[in-house]
Design an enzyme around this catalytic site. Structure first.
Site, PDB file in Angstrom:
ATOM      1  N   LYS A  19      26.233  -0.459 -31.572  1.00 51.94           N
ATOM      2  CA  LYS A  19      27.029  -1.317 -30.056  1.00 51.94           C
ATOM      3  C   LYS A  19      26.380  -1.484 -29.062  1.00 51.94           C
ATOM      4  O   LYS A  19      27.061  -2.569 -28.556  1.00 51.94           O
ATOM      5  CB  LYS A  19      28.938  -0.600 -30.607  1.00 51.94           C
ATOM      6  CG  LYS A  19      29.336  -1.164 -32.169  1.00 51.94           C
ATOM      7  CD  LYS A  19      30.361   0.067 -32.083  1.00 51.94           C
ATOM      8  CE  LYS A  19      30.507   0.998 -32.237  1.00 51.94           C
ATOM      9  NZ  LYS A  19      29.715   2.229 -33.332  1.00 51.94           N
ATOM     10  N   ARG A  94      40.060   1.859 -31.852  1.00 49.47           N
ATOM     11  CA  ARG A  94      39.644   2.299 -32.684  1.00 49.47           C
ATOM     12  C   ARG A  94      40.439   2.203 -33.960  1.00 49.47           C
ATOM     13  O   ARG A  94      40.109   3.025 -34.761  1.00 49.47           O
ATOM     14  CB  ARG A  94      39.024   3.585 -32.381  1.00 49.47           C
ATOM     15  CG  ARG A  94      37.501   3.961 -32.379  1.00 49.47           C
ATOM     16  CD  ARG A  94      37.547   4.849 -31.854  1.00 49.47           C
ATOM     17  NE  ARG A  94      35.819   5.001 -32.121  1.00 49.47           N
ATOM     18  CZ  ARG A  94      34.335   5.087 -31.471  1.00 49.47           C
ATOM     19  NH1 ARG A  94      34.731   4.128 -29.921  1.00 49.47           N
ATOM     20  NH2 ARG A  94      33.100   5.763 -32.168  1.00 49.47           N
ATOM     21  N   ARG A 133      18.003   9.340 -32.494  1.00 47.48           N
ATOM     22  CA  ARG A 133      18.012   8.316 -31.398  1.00 47.48           C
ATOM     23  C   ARG A 133      18.637   9.969 -30.386  1.00 47.48           C
ATOM     24  O   ARG A 133      18.674  10.723 -30.749  1.00 47.48           O
ATOM     25  CB  ARG A 133      19.675   8.444 -31.791  1.00 47.48           C
ATOM     26  CG  ARG A 133      20.446   7.869 -29.632  1.00 47.48           C
ATOM     27  CD  ARG A 133      21.551   6.868 -29.477  1.00 47.48           C
ATOM     28  NE  ARG A 133      23.227   8.139 -30.598  1.00 47.48           N
ATOM     29  CZ  ARG A 133      23.829   7.385 -30.646  1.00 47.48           C
ATOM     30  NH1 ARG A 133      24.101   6.084 -30.527  1.00 47.48           N
ATOM     31  NH2 ARG A 133      24.808   7.900 -31.065  1.00 47.48           N
ATOM     32  N   ARG A 166      22.180  14.049 -28.713  1.00 43.81           N
ATOM     33  CA  ARG A 166      23.746  13.830 -28.567  1.00 43.81           C
ATOM     34  C   ARG A 166      23.824  15.202 -28.951  1.00 43.81           C
ATOM     35  O   ARG A 166      24.752  15.162 -30.833  1.00 43.81           O
ATOM     36  CB  ARG A 166      24.556  12.346 -29.126  1.00 43.81           C
ATOM     37  CG  ARG A 166      25.126  11.609 -27.399  1.00 43.81           C
ATOM     38  CD  ARG A 166      25.756  10.814 -27.795  1.00 43.81           C
ATOM     39  NE  ARG A 166      26.835  10.118 -28.819  1.00 43.81           N
ATOM     40  CZ  ARG A 166      27.410   9.055 -29.312  1.00 43.81           C
ATOM     41  NH1 ARG A 166      27.108   8.168 -28.066  1.00 43.81           N
ATOM     42  NH2 ARG A 166      27.458   8.698 -29.659  1.00 43.81           N
ATOM     43  N   ARG A 177      32.637  11.420 -38.374  1.00 39.52           N
ATOM     44  CA  ARG A 177      32.451   9.626 -37.535  1.00 39.52           C
ATOM     45  C   ARG A 177      32.685   9.328 -38.445  1.00 39.52           C
ATOM     46  O   ARG A 177      33.106   8.121 -38.108  1.00 39.52           O
ATOM     47  CB  ARG A 177      31.479   9.697 -36.525  1.00 39.52           C
ATOM     48  CG  ARG A 177      31.875  10.433 -34.857  1.00 39.52           C
ATOM     49  CD  ARG A 177      30.867  11.145 -34.643  1.00 39.52           C
ATOM     50  NE  ARG A 177      30.247   9.819 -33.538  1.00 39.52           N
ATOM     51  CZ  ARG A 177      28.584   9.864 -33.567  1.00 39.52           C
ATOM     52  NH1 ARG A 177      27.632  10.547 -33.856  1.00 39.52           N
ATOM     53  NH2 ARG A 177      27.670   8.301 -33.130  1.00 39.52           N
TER      54      ARG A 177
HETATM   55  P1  AP5 Z   1      23.849   2.438 -30.292  1.00 39.79           P
HETATM   56  O1  AP5 Z   1      23.446   1.014 -29.650  1.00 39.79           O
HETATM   57  O2  AP5 Z   1      23.392   3.724 -29.626  1.00 39.79           O
HETATM   58  O3  AP5 Z   1      24.732   2.661 -31.651  1.00 39.79           O
HETATM   59  P2  AP5 Z   1      26.346   3.213 -31.127  1.00 39.79           P
HETATM   60  O4  AP5 Z   1      26.909   1.943 -32.394  1.00 39.79           O
HETATM   61  O5  AP5 Z   1      26.445   2.404 -29.749  1.00 39.79           O
HETATM   62  O6  AP5 Z   1      26.333   3.874 -31.705  1.00 39.79           O
HETATM   63  P3  AP5 Z   1      27.755   5.396 -30.875  1.00 39.79           P
HETATM   64  O7  AP5 Z   1      26.979   6.774 -31.605  1.00 39.79           O
HETATM   65  O8  AP5 Z   1      27.466   5.350 -29.058  1.00 39.79           O
HETATM   66  O9  AP5 Z   1      28.229   4.695 -31.361  1.00 39.79           O
HETATM   67  P4  AP5 Z   1      29.582   5.625 -31.479  1.00 39.79           P
HETATM   68  O10 AP5 Z   1      30.938   4.587 -31.828  1.00 39.79           O
HETATM   69  O11 AP5 Z   1      30.081   6.571 -32.538  1.00 39.79           O
HETATM   70  O12 AP5 Z   1      30.216   6.434 -30.254  1.00 39.79           O
HETATM   71  P5  AP5 Z   1      31.221   6.263 -28.837  1.00 39.79           P
HETATM   72  O13 AP5 Z   1      29.967   6.577 -28.298  1.00 39.79           O
HETATM   73  O14 AP5 Z   1      31.211   4.808 -29.138  1.00 39.79           O
HETATM   74  O15 AP5 Z   1      22.212   2.618 -31.803  1.00 39.79           O
HETATM   75  C1  AP5 Z   1      22.170   3.790 -32.408  1.00 39.79           C
HETATM   76  C2  AP5 Z   1      20.488   4.171 -32.518  1.00 39.79           C
HETATM   77  O16 AP5 Z   1      19.815   2.910 -33.262  1.00 39.79           O
HETATM   78  C3  AP5 Z   1      19.715   3.813 -31.170  1.00 39.79           C
HETATM   79  O17 AP5 Z   1      18.688   4.468 -31.296  1.00 39.79           O
HETATM   80  C4  AP5 Z   1      19.419   2.361 -31.017  1.00 39.79           C
HETATM   81  O18 AP5 Z   1      18.072   2.647 -30.259  1.00 39.79           O
HETATM   82  C5  AP5 Z   1      19.303   2.367 -32.132  1.00 39.79           C
HETATM   83  N1  AP5 Z   1      19.067   0.602 -32.632  1.00 39.79           N
HETATM   84  C6  AP5 Z   1      19.948   0.250 -32.760  1.00 39.79           C
HETATM   85  N2  AP5 Z   1      19.707  -1.152 -32.882  1.00 39.79           N
HETATM   86  C7  AP5 Z   1      18.570  -1.132 -33.606  1.00 39.79           C
HETATM   87  C8  AP5 Z   1      18.113  -2.475 -34.582  1.00 39.79           C
HETATM   88  N3  AP5 Z   1      18.430  -3.064 -34.968  1.00 39.79           N
HETATM   89  N4  AP5 Z   1      16.906  -1.853 -35.020  1.00 39.79           N
HETATM   90  C9  AP5 Z   1      16.889  -0.805 -35.097  1.00 39.79           C
HETATM   91  N5  AP5 Z   1      17.090   0.317 -35.017  1.00 39.79           N
HETATM   92  C10 AP5 Z   1      18.384  -0.345 -33.094  1.00 39.79           C
HETATM   93  O19 AP5 Z   1      32.054   7.444 -29.328  1.00 39.79           O
HETATM   94  C11 AP5 Z   1      31.696   9.007 -29.031  1.00 39.79           C
HETATM   95  C12 AP5 Z   1      32.982   9.207 -29.216  1.00 39.79           C
HETATM   96  O20 AP5 Z   1      34.338   9.297 -28.594  1.00 39.79           O
HETATM   97  C13 AP5 Z   1      33.766   9.385 -30.595  1.00 39.79           C
HETATM   98  O21 AP5 Z   1      33.494   9.613 -31.662  1.00 39.79           O
HETATM   99  C14 AP5 Z   1      35.228   9.642 -30.496  1.00 39.79           C
HETATM  100  O22 AP5 Z   1      35.229  11.506 -30.201  1.00 39.79           O
HETATM  101  C15 AP5 Z   1      35.813   8.849 -28.974  1.00 39.79           C
HETATM  102  N6  AP5 Z   1      36.357   8.219 -28.728  1.00 39.79           N
HETATM  103  C16 AP5 Z   1      35.534   7.036 -28.294  1.00 39.79           C
HETATM  104  N7  AP5 Z   1      36.031   5.957 -28.093  1.00 39.79           N
HETATM  105  C17 AP5 Z   1      37.219   6.201 -28.318  1.00 39.79           C
HETATM  106  C18 AP5 Z   1      38.430   5.525 -28.866  1.00 39.79           C
HETATM  107  N8  AP5 Z   1      38.746   4.948 -28.465  1.00 39.79           N
HETATM  108  N9  AP5 Z   1      39.751   6.664 -29.644  1.00 39.79           N
HETATM  109  C19 AP5 Z   1      39.433   7.805 -29.739  1.00 39.79           C
HETATM  110  N10 AP5 Z   1      38.196   8.569 -29.239  1.00 39.79           N
HETATM  111  C20 AP5 Z   1      37.064   7.544 -28.597  1.00 39.79           C
END
Ligand code: AP5
Length: 221
Positions: A19, A94, A133, A166, A177
């Site tokens: 994402k 979410r 990552r 992270r 998660r």
């Molecule tokens: P990356 O692009 O970093 O993936 P991502 O989907 O953004 O992963 P996140 O772990 O950041 O998502 P998340 O939803 O768990 O975390 P968030 O920060 O929103 O890609 C991952 C890896 O793969 C990278 O190394 C990249 O280079 C590689 N990659 C990408 N695409 C690729 C491809 N096509 N081929 C090969 N490699 C590839 O949330 C974190 C925390 O915040 C949550 O757990 C929660 O505690 C809190 N939070 C956030 N939003 C809310 C909400 N709305 N409600 C409640 N809590 C929330």
């Protein structure tokens, strides 16, 4: 969605589906503000306010931050001028409660969600991506030891800081998660399918190909 229409987009998908990676490309191509609740929480954590410390505890364990905290944060951000012509929401909503709240927030200004991009990938690939990552704790840049290496091993290209795993990417937090995504977030696909705005995207392809599919989805009805 036609090319010139307002773009009020949500990107969703399991953790590590890409994402954040795709969001960077989308906001550049369509000149949209990137609203990532995860990034907002991580940046607030640096300030160490009582609220951010509380949110940080949930995040470290891989749990969702309570709805009331998250909804307030997003409502404030969506009221800013730069969101008038469109926005990209990454990681929000979410839960169904968050989706209902978002609908009400947007209705106040006559807006609605125009597209929900759902990135799809199998657990095996997600676990592999997360293990490789690394992130910069100072500027937030994200790297991958296999697919997006920094120029100098272990060092952030942007600010020279040492890149790290992270905290919520540790296997025990990552498992929570993934489970939470399936239980609490996946039902939103049906929620938005009823509104006819869902576009499913195969996230197992290369970064460039995934982006190409996203562009096709955003530029066709
Ligand atoms: P990356 O692009 O970093 O993936 P991502 O989907 O953004 O992963 P996140 O772990 O950041 O998502 P998340 O939803 O768990 O975390 P968030 O920060 O929103 O890609 C991952 C890896 O793969 C990278 O190394 C990249 O280079 C590689 N990659 C990408 N695409 C690729 C491809 N096509 N081929 C090969 N490699 C590839 O949330 C974190 C925390 O915040 C949550 O757990 C929660 O505690 C809190 N939070 C956030 N939003 C809310 C909400 N709305 N409600 C409640 N809590 C929330």
């Amino acid at each position: 969605m036609a090319q010139n229409e307002e773009k009020n987009i949500i990107i969703m998908g399991p953790p590590a589906a890409g994402k954040g990676t795709q969001s960077e490309l989308i906001v550049k191509a369509y000149d949209l503000p990137h609203i990532s609740t995860g990034d907002m929480f991580r940046s607030a954590l640096k300030e160490q306010t009582p609220l951010s410390i509380q949110a940080g505890k949930f995040m470290a364990e891989g749990k969702l931050v309570p709805d009331e905290v998250t909804i307030g944060l997003v409502e404030e951000r969506l009221a800013k001028d730069d969101c008038r012509k469109g926005f990209l929401l990454d990681g929000f909503p979410r839960t169904v409660v968050q989706a209902e709240a978002l609908k009400k927030i947007l209705e106040k200004t006559g807006r609605k969600i125009t597209c929900v991009l759902v990135l799809e990938a199998e657990d095996e690939e997600l676990i592999d991506r997360i293990a490789s990552r690394r992130v910069c704790p100072k500027c937030g840049a994200s790297y991958n030891l296999k697919t997006k290496k920094p120029k100098v091993e272990g060092i952030c290209d942007n600010c020279g800081e040492k890149i790290i795993l992270r905290q919520d990417d540790r296997p025990e937090s990552f498992k929570v998660r993934l489970e939470d995504y399936r239980k609490k977030t996946l039902p939103l696909v049906d929620y938005y399918r009823k509104e006819g705005v869902v576009k499913e995207i195969d996230a197992l392809d290369s970064i460039d190909n995934v982006f190409h599919h996203i562009q096709e989805s955003l530029e066709t009805e």
